[in-house]
Design a protein around this motif. Structure first.
Motif, PDB file in Angstrom:
ATOM      1  N   GLY A 149       0.421  -0.804  -0.227  1.00 41.21           N
ATOM      2  CA  GLY A 149       0.244  -0.743  -0.193  1.00 41.21           C
ATOM      3  C   GLY A 149       0.415   1.445   0.216  1.00 41.21           C
ATOM      4  N   TRP A 150       2.144   1.106  -0.539  1.00 41.82           N
ATOM      5  CA  TRP A 150       2.962   2.625  -0.015  1.00 41.82           C
ATOM      6  C   TRP A 150       2.844   3.054  -1.335  1.00 41.82           C
ATOM      7  N   GLY A 151       2.205   4.159  -1.201  1.00 39.66           N
ATOM      8  CA  GLY A 151       2.407   4.958  -2.052  1.00 39.66           C
ATOM      9  C   GLY A 151       2.976   6.524  -2.589  1.00 39.66           C
ATOM     10  N   SER A 152       4.292   6.322  -1.255  1.00 38.70           N
ATOM     11  CA  SER A 152       4.815   7.966  -1.498  1.00 38.70           C
ATOM     12  C   SER A 152       6.036   7.920  -0.347  1.00 38.70           C
ATOM     13  N   LYS A 153       6.996   8.508  -0.250  1.00 37.45           N
ATOM     14  CA  LYS A 153       8.043   8.583   0.658  1.00 37.45           C
ATOM     15  C   LYS A 153       7.682   8.920   1.377  1.00 37.45           C
ATOM     16  N   ALA A 154       6.223   9.024   2.203  1.00 39.53           N
ATOM     17  CA  ALA A 154       6.176   9.710   3.474  1.00 39.53           C
ATOM     18  C   ALA A 154       5.361   8.325   3.747  1.00 39.53           C
ATOM     19  N   ASP A 155       4.580   7.469   2.678  1.00 36.13           N
ATOM     20  CA  ASP A 155       4.665   6.333   3.095  1.00 36.13           C
ATOM     21  C   ASP A 155       5.869   5.484   3.899  1.00 36.13           C
ATOM     22  N   PHE A 156       6.867   5.478   2.871  1.00 33.71           N
ATOM     23  CA  PHE A 156       8.303   4.579   3.351  1.00 33.71           C
ATOM     24  C   PHE A 156       8.782   4.892   4.269  1.00 33.71           C
ATOM     25  N   THR A 157       8.598   6.012   5.122  1.00 39.68           N
ATOM     26  CA  THR A 157       9.316   7.116   5.485  1.00 39.68           C
ATOM     27  C   THR A 157       8.629   6.440   7.042  1.00 39.68           C
ATOM     28  N   ALA A 158       7.301   6.839   7.231  1.00 38.00           N
ATOM     29  CA  ALA A 158       6.546   5.621   8.134  1.00 38.00           C
ATOM     30  C   ALA A 158       6.874   4.381   8.255  1.00 38.00           C
ATOM     31  N   ARG A 159       6.877   3.724   7.673  1.00 42.42           N
ATOM     32  CA  ARG A 159       7.071   2.785   7.849  1.00 42.42           C
ATOM     33  C   ARG A 159       8.153   1.948   8.369  1.00 42.42           C
ATOM     34  N   GLN A 160       9.308   3.050   8.443  1.00 43.37           N
ATOM     35  CA  GLN A 160      10.513   2.447   8.400  1.00 43.37           C
ATOM     36  C   GLN A 160      10.530   3.092  10.065  1.00 43.37           C
ATOM     37  N   GLN A 161      10.063   3.646  10.737  1.00 45.14           N
ATOM     38  CA  GLN A 161      10.023   4.130  11.681  1.00 45.14           C
ATOM     39  C   GLN A 161       9.360   2.803  12.621  1.00 45.14           C
ATOM     40  N   GLY A 162       8.849   1.724  12.941  1.00 46.83           N
ATOM     41  CA  GLY A 162       8.734   0.711  13.190  1.00 46.83           C
ATOM     42  C   GLY A 162       9.434  -0.081  13.019  1.00 46.83           C
ATOM     43  N   ARG A 163       9.289  -1.278  12.740  1.00 50.14           N
ATOM     44  CA  ARG A 163       9.674  -2.646  11.829  1.00 50.14           C
ATOM     45  C   ARG A 163      10.120  -2.776  10.904  1.00 50.14           C
TER      46      ARG A 163
END
Length: 349
Positions: free
Chosen positions: A318-332
């Protein structure tokens, strides 16, 4: 099938341009215990009358003219990346596939077992030397996504249309070299590259960006290099891969059923003289192998953005942007770059 508690992983090998000033000493810092591997690589280089990789890695200072030459950069990156692969924590990760970008295809072959460690070095070193000796053309890179990694409507078509128009001019040669996530790598002769640079506006303060000491990889201009490579490297170097391999077309080579003659022909034919679609390789990995994580081998971290952009273009998780990627990288994190200390700690033994 992955063992209980393990994460499945696809490993991504980097190509040229990933060993720069910050990476000086990378092998020594991370792989001092793998001195036997480095000694074998150094012996091969000395026998060929070339600078040992240990000398390059342990140099007092980084030299662009020395460290980025194809005949030096290729084996240096290979040593670092292959040693990184060996250091992945197999108690935590079940590796279910391997791919790479450009020269990273040769590294991927070794990681997957289609070449042994020294066979991989032989291919990398030979092709790096031949490309440096021939030094036909060059490369530049230009994005078709914005700074949030979302596609700019019409931009990709604009780039490719201009490329085709310039390639049709007398004395100009320009072609698509690498599909690299949200960027296109173009390659050609000096006239073609200069014409492109003059026509498109500067973007994000650095594009179009020339890639130093890079020839016109993955275009028909490299036919002489491909021919010399086939003359220098024997088919017998290749064996059945132990892990699934994904090539620069998005094609999947499976253990036990790979046509080794075709694998040799692709590696020293199509792969050298036709577009390398790294985006397709990542898309195949995401959709066909469905890993929990991607592990990007070092040295360097510059390929991380292209991997993430390719996953966004593939609609992964469901990634659609850099913001999505960055947010996901903050967790696992779903993308572990071994060139980043905090992520390396999660991936390596």
């Amino acid at each position: 099938m992955s063992q209980i508690g393990k994460q499945t992983a696809v490993v991504v090998a980097p190509g040229r341009g990933t060993y720069n000033k910050p990476e000086l000493g990378y092998f020594t810092r991370h792989h001092g215990a793998r001195s036997a591997l480095l000694a074998e690589i150094d012996a091969y280089r000395r026998n060929a009358g070339q600078t040992p990789v240990s000398e390059l890695d342990r140099a007092e200072r980084f030299s662009g003219s020395r460290h980025t030459r194809g005949d030096n950069a290729s084996p240096l990156i290979y040593a670092c990346a292959y040693a990184d692969f060996l250091s992945i924590d197999r108690d935590q990760f079940d590796i279910i596939g391997v791919t790479g970008n450009s020269m990273g295809w040769y590294v991927a072959l070794a990681c997957a077992g289609a070449l042994d460690a020294m066979g991989g070095l032989q291919v990398v070193n030979t092709m790096g030397r031949l490309m440096q000796e021939q030094m036909i053309g060059g490369q530049l890179i230009y994005p078709f996504v914005d700074e949030g990694w979302q596609q700019i409507p019409g931009r990709r078509d604009e780039i490719l249309s201009l490329m085709a128009e310039i390639d049709g001019r007398s004395g100009c040669e320009l072609a698509l070299s690498i599909e690299l996530g949200g960027m296109l790598v173009l390659a050609g002769n000096e006239a073609g590259l200069t014409a492109f640079e003059k026509r498109l506006p500067r973007r994000q303060g650095r594009f179009p960006m020339r890639l130093p000491n890079h020839a016109a990889f993955h275009t028909a201009l490299q036919e002489p290099v491909a021919s010399l490579g086939r003359a220098a490297l024997e088919r017998g170097l290749f064996t059945q891969p132990a892990l699934p391999l994904i090539d620069g077309r998005g094609g999947l080579w499976r253990p036990g059923s790979s046509d080794l003659a075709a694998l040799y022909d692709y590696t020293l034919g199509h792969q050298v003289v036709r577009t390398y679609d790294f985006t397709a390789a990542i898309r195949t990995a995401a959709r066909e192998l469905m890993p929990d994580v991607f592990i990007l081998l070092g040295p360097g971290t510059t390929l991380g953005g292209a991997v993430a952009q390719s996953l966004i273009l593939s609609g992964w998780r469901g990634w659609g942007s850099k913001a999505d990627f960055t947010a996901r990288q903050q967790g696992r994190p779903r993308l572990l770059s071994m060139g980043l200390p905090e992520q390396r700690a999660l991936a390596a033994r």
